[in-house]
Enzyme design. Structure first.
Site, PDB file in Angstrom:
ATOM      1  N   ALA A 149       0.826  -1.212   0.000  1.00 53.36           N
ATOM      2  CA  ALA A 149       0.000   0.000   0.000  1.00 53.36           C
ATOM      3  C   ALA A 149       0.856   1.256   0.000  1.00 53.36           C
ATOM      4  CB  ALA A 149      -0.925  -0.011   1.213  1.00 53.36           C
ATOM      5  N   TYR A 150       1.902   1.263   0.815  1.00 54.85           N
ATOM      6  CA  TYR A 150       2.792   2.423   0.870  1.00 54.85           C
ATOM      7  C   TYR A 150       3.508   2.608  -0.463  1.00 54.85           C
ATOM      8  CZ  TYR A 150       6.612   5.443   2.469  1.00 54.85           C
ATOM      9  OH  TYR A 150       7.511   6.472   2.621  1.00 54.85           O
TER      10      TYR A 150
END
Length: 241
Positions: A149-150
């Protein structure tokens, strides 16, 4: 004429190091912070103690009204804006199968929407000869588990930056992204045991973690003399691959 820099996330970690470095290079600095006024005020005081100019302004980088007010403050205090360093960011780690979607939305709001909001205001305000420096991460290349996600949010920053550089054709404004590797900041160190930190430090040929000052050195070049670097992502990671 004194160059004026707006640094988001300027109260802690890499953003703090960038603010201090730009001030030492003679730039007036507007430090945008999200939560800790005491930390931001401490950076302002440190800059002032060394003879520099700085102010702190609270701003949610994903809120267009707050960001417009941030740039208003820069113009009112110092007369304009020449450099924008967008270092504010949120990192949430989780295997993709377990990701909390509310946390995903929170991270993307800051990392993606925040980049659009800050860069949009920068394009409207920044003076000729200026520079925009966004922040990505070397994890977009390393593809480590729990970072999906990051990494996705920062890959968006890498997509935005070269396109904006082309959209600013003819204005003598550079746009680049800086992608740090593992760096000894609270954001990176939080929750990691000593063995993990040591193993990570040895991933690059320099066999150490980066320091915030290592990253600030590159940002200072992009924010000042490095006028022929434009539309690029600069990986600042000691050679980790």
């Amino acid at each position: 004429m004194t160059r004026v820099a707006v640094v988001t996330g300027g109260s802690r970690g890499i953003g703090r190091a960038v603010a201090l470095r730009l001030a030492s290079d003679g730039q007036a600095v507007v430090i945008a912070y999200g939560h800790s006024s005491s930390a931001a005020d401490a950076v302002v005081a440190e800059i002032a103690d060394k003879g520099g100019q700085a102010v702190a302004v609270r701003a949610d980088v994903a809120d267009e009204t707050a960001v417009a007010a941030l740039f208003d403050a820069a113009e009112q205090q110092f007369g304009g804006v020449d450099v924008v360093v967008h270092a504010a960011g949120v990192m949430v780690l989780s295997p993709l199968a377990d990701i909390d979607l509310d946390e995903l939305d929170r991270m993307h709001r800051t990392n993606i929407r925040g980049t659009f909001v800050v860069d949009r205001e920068a394009t409207r305000r920044i003076r000729s000869g200026g520079a925009i420096v966004n922040f990505s991460t070397s994890i977009t290349r390393l593809s480590a588990p729990t970072y999906s996600a990051y990494a996705a949010s920062k890959a968006a920053v890498e997509a935005i930056s070269p396109i904006l550089a082309k959209e600013l054709r003819g204005r003598d404004i550079t746009v680049n992204a800086v992608a740090p590797g593992p760096t000894a900041t609270d954001l990176f160190l939080d929750g990691k045991d000593a063995a993990t930190i040591e193993r990570t430090a040895k991933m690059n040929p320099m066999e150490r973690l980066g320091t915030p000052e290592d990253i600030a050195e590159v940002v200072a070049s992009l924010a000042g003399p490095a006028r022929w670097i434009n539309g690029q992502t600069i990986y600042v990671n000691g050679g980790v691959a």
